[in-house]
Each structure stands twice: as C-alpha cells, then as structure tokens.
Write an enzyme that holds these catalytic residues in place. Sequence first.
Site, short mmCIF file in Angstrom:
data_model
loop_
_atom_site.label_atom_id
_atom_site.label_comp_id
_atom_site.label_asym_id
_atom_site.label_seq_id
_atom_site.Cartn_x
_atom_site.Cartn_y
_atom_site.Cartn_z
N CYS A 61 0.82 -1.23 0.00
CA CYS A 61 0.00 0.00 0.00
C CYS A 61 0.84 1.27 0.00
O CYS A 61 0.35 2.35 -0.32
CB CYS A 61 -0.96 0.00 1.18
SG CYS A 61 -2.12 -1.36 1.11
N HIS A 74 -3.31 7.36 2.19
CA HIS A 74 -3.69 6.04 1.68
C HIS A 74 -5.06 5.71 2.27
O HIS A 74 -5.37 6.03 3.42
CB HIS A 74 -2.65 4.99 2.11
CG HIS A 74 -3.12 3.59 1.90
ND1 HIS A 74 -3.64 3.17 0.70
CD2 HIS A 74 -3.20 2.53 2.75
CE1 HIS A 74 -4.00 1.89 0.82
NE2 HIS A 74 -3.74 1.48 2.05
N ASN A 126 -10.13 -0.19 -0.24
CA ASN A 126 -8.67 -0.08 -0.20
C ASN A 126 -8.11 -0.57 -1.54
O ASN A 126 -8.11 -1.77 -1.82
CB ASN A 126 -8.15 -0.93 0.98
CG ASN A 126 -6.63 -0.87 1.11
OD1 ASN A 126 -5.94 -0.37 0.24
ND2 ASN A 126 -6.14 -1.39 2.23
O1 UT7 Z 1 -3.79 -0.96 3.58
C1 UT7 Z 1 -2.78 -1.63 4.28
C2 UT7 Z 1 -2.88 -1.43 5.73
N1 UT7 Z 1 -4.07 -2.02 6.22
C3 UT7 Z 1 -4.68 -1.48 7.25
O2 UT7 Z 1 -4.22 -0.45 7.72
C4 UT7 Z 1 -5.88 -2.17 7.82
C5 UT7 Z 1 -5.90 -1.97 9.29
N2 UT7 Z 1 -6.98 -2.66 9.95
C6 UT7 Z 1 -8.28 -2.30 9.88
O3 UT7 Z 1 -8.64 -1.43 9.10
C7 UT7 Z 1 -9.25 -2.94 10.82
O4 UT7 Z 1 -8.55 -3.66 11.80
C8 UT7 Z 1 -10.29 -3.90 10.14
C9 UT7 Z 1 -11.29 -3.06 9.36
C10 UT7 Z 1 -9.58 -4.85 9.21
C11 UT7 Z 1 -11.05 -4.69 11.18
O5 UT7 Z 1 -11.66 -3.82 12.14
P1 UT7 Z 1 -11.48 -4.06 13.71
O6 UT7 Z 1 -12.28 -3.03 14.37
O7 UT7 Z 1 -10.01 -4.08 13.98
O8 UT7 Z 1 -12.16 -5.47 13.91
P2 UT7 Z 1 -11.53 -6.84 14.45
O9 UT7 Z 1 -10.61 -7.42 13.43
O10 UT7 Z 1 -10.99 -6.61 15.83
O11 UT7 Z 1 -12.83 -7.72 14.55
C12 UT7 Z 1 -13.89 -7.40 15.43
C13 UT7 Z 1 -15.00 -8.39 15.24
C14 UT7 Z 1 -14.56 -9.86 15.27
O12 UT7 Z 1 -15.55 -10.60 15.92
P3 UT7 Z 1 -15.38 -11.04 17.49
O13 UT7 Z 1 -14.12 -11.85 17.53
O14 UT7 Z 1 -15.26 -9.73 18.25
O15 UT7 Z 1 -16.61 -11.80 17.74
C15 UT7 Z 1 -14.52 -10.24 13.82
O16 UT7 Z 1 -14.75 -11.63 13.63
O17 UT7 Z 1 -15.62 -8.20 13.96
C16 UT7 Z 1 -15.69 -9.45 13.27
N3 UT7 Z 1 -15.60 -9.21 11.84
C17 UT7 Z 1 -16.68 -8.94 11.08
N4 UT7 Z 1 -18.00 -8.84 11.37
C18 UT7 Z 1 -18.84 -8.54 10.37
C19 UT7 Z 1 -14.49 -9.16 11.06
N5 UT7 Z 1 -14.84 -8.86 9.80
C20 UT7 Z 1 -16.18 -8.72 9.79
C21 UT7 Z 1 -17.11 -8.41 8.77
N6 UT7 Z 1 -18.43 -8.33 9.11
N7 UT7 Z 1 -16.75 -8.18 7.50
#
Ligand code: UT7
Length: 326
Positions: A113, A253, A283
């Site tokens: 990225c 980004h 993204n």
């Molecule tokens: O471009 C390169 C660099 N990339 C980045 O900078 C990405 C950085 N990361 C992020 O943007 C975020 O971490 C994400 C958008 C990927 C995820 O958001 P988050 O707030 O960090 O969520 P999480 O991974 O901690 O997941 C929270 C919950 C989980 O469920 P439990 O374990 O709390 O029950 C996931 O299983 O959300 C769940 N989850 C979803 N639920 C509904 C993960 N993906 C989804 C989804 N729909 N698509």
Amino acid sequence: MRFRSRITGTGSYVPEQVLTNFDLEKRVDTTDEWITERTGIKERRIAGEETTSDLCLEASKRALQAAGVKPGEVDLIIVATMSGDMPMPSTASILHKKLCAKNSGAFDVNAACSGFLYGLSVADNFIRSGAMKRILLVGAEVMSRFVDWQDRSTCVLFGDGAGAVVLERTRGQRGILSTHLYSDGNMWDYICLPGGGASHPPTAKTVKDKMHVVKMKGNETFKVAVRTLEKLVTDTLKENNIRPSELAMIIPHQANLRIIKATAERLHMPMSKVAVNVDRYGNTSSASIPIALDEVVREERIKKDDYVLLEAFGAGLTWASALIKW
Ligand code: UT7
C-alpha cells in the site's frame, strides 16, 4: 539551482463494476452497518476481464494527456503494484508495449500500500539527480483476484483501480519538496500473500490451503498504522519547517476511514482538507493515493503553490510520505 521534479499531469481509472456492502451481505456473514462503521467503505470496484496493465493504460493515457506529454517522450515507466499481471515480466513492461512507448526503461515497485510513494521517491530522485527528465508513475491493483471471497475479515476491504502521474524536471520552487521511506520487516507477517513465490511455489496444496490470497492481522495492523502515521506526518512537516495549518490538503492512503480521521485529528486538520475515496473504492492499495490525487486535482481542490501532504502505510510493514508544493 538544483533540479526538482513536479507533477505535471494526473489521471485515474476504475473498473465499471460496482460491488456494494449489500452485495457482500449475500456472500459472507457481514452487514453494511459493520463495514461502514469499522472501515467507512460503502462500495468498491471490481475488474471484469481487465488486467492490472489494462487499468494502468487507461490511467496513464489520462495523466499523459493532462501533462501534454506523448508516451514516446517518457524516460522511464514505473508501476507500483502487488497484483501485477504476472510475476515476470513487470507490469511496467506490459504497459510499455500497450502505450507504444519508445526508449524508456520500465520496472515495477512493490511496497504494497506504500508502493506509490516508494515509486514517487524513486522517480523524484532520478529527476533530481539530472539522470532523467520525464517519468510516468502508476499505482495500480486488481486486488479482487487476490482475496478470499469467503473470508469476511479481508474480502470486504479491497477494491480495484489505477492512478497515474507524470513527473517532469523543473528548476523552480514548486514540486516534490521531500519524500520519506520507512519499513519494519519484523512485522512482515501482519499482511501477506504467502503463496506463489520461492517460499511456497504454487502446487495443488498451496491452492487448497488458500495460500494465494491476502492474509491480514487487521486489528494489530490498525494499531501500528495509527501510531506510525501520527509520527510520520508530524516528522515530515517538521523536516520541511511547515506548520499543519499551512497545509492545503492531505492525501492519505485509503485503508480505513478511522485511520484517516485519526491522522487528520493529530494535525488538527478539518476533514474538508482531507481527500477521501475509501467510501467509493475501498482499499485499492498502491492505487489509492494517485486516484485520490487525480480527483482533488480535477475538482480543483488544490491550486498553484499549495502545500500537499501524501502519506501511506501498508504491508512490509512499510510507510512513506511526500510533501509537495503544488
Ligand atoms: O492498507 C494496508 C494497511 N491495512 C490497514 O491499515 C488495515 C488496518 N486494519 C483495519 O482497518 C481494521 O482492523 C479492520 C477493518 C480490518 C477490522 O476492524 P477491527 O475493528 O479491527 O475489527 P476486528 O478485526 O478486531 O474484529 C472485530 C469483530 C470480530 O468478531 P469477534 O471476535 O469480536 O466476535 C470479527 O470476527 O468483527 C468481526 N468481523 C466482522 N464482522 C462482520 C471481522 N470482519 C467482519 C465483517 N463483518 N466483515
């Protein structure tokens, strides 16, 4: 006075097909509400038959036209991508043929990225050194072919697109003022696509084990991204003796609207001065900054002599910035 490089033309292209959060609700266990709240994404573009070099071609034509430069007048073509047409030759070489370019060099840069800003730094330095006069730089991705469409934690995030700029030699005060490149390989496994290279060449097993798609430790990456970008943007301004209030625009980004907002808050920048397209395109990795730049240029949101800050964070982990006097 020494040479500088200046962006004299921008262009971008996204595929026609739109995939909304509601479409994704039918494919995986997710909701529009979750995706919107956690990422700011509402929809993304998906390439149909097109390859990465096809997207590059359209964005490049627009950037070259805006600059009034012919493909044959370019000294070098750089494509920033992690989803090129094939491992060899470079997507830049395929673009070279499609553009009917002449004697220019061509190669790809892969810093995920952060790729566009790594490419910008390389191009800027070739021009500053006096070695080259005109460079075409493209950031392009067809991420949709490298995500697991059954994995809700990644497939909702990415989209396809391309953005391009033409950089030309100048001696004035305007242009790229500085570029800054960083990485920390200790966290290489935070975001990776493990299969298909020399570590895990493609076999039936690597396909079965889903090693040819993006894997991401999203939450861990998020925390490092926010912390790192805060320091990156303040350091970049400090090095150039520029106060945040002097900035006309930040072009970040586009990984996550929450990350974009956190960086803007750190600089006390109102969101009206921050380019955002993550809602429409998701993204698009190395394409996100040049697409956003092209949008703000065409909407005339930046004008001559404005200070513009570009910043990115991605797999590697890598991060990078550039300060431009437009
Ligand atoms: O471009 C390169 C660099 N990339 C980045 O900078 C990405 C950085 N990361 C992020 O943007 C975020 O971490 C994400 C958008 C990927 C995820 O958001 P988050 O707030 O960090 O969520 P999480 O991974 O901690 O997941 C929270 C919950 C989980 O469920 P439990 O374990 O709390 O029950 C996931 O299983 O959300 C769940 N989850 C979803 N639920 C509904 C993960 N993906 C989804 C989804 N729909 N698509």
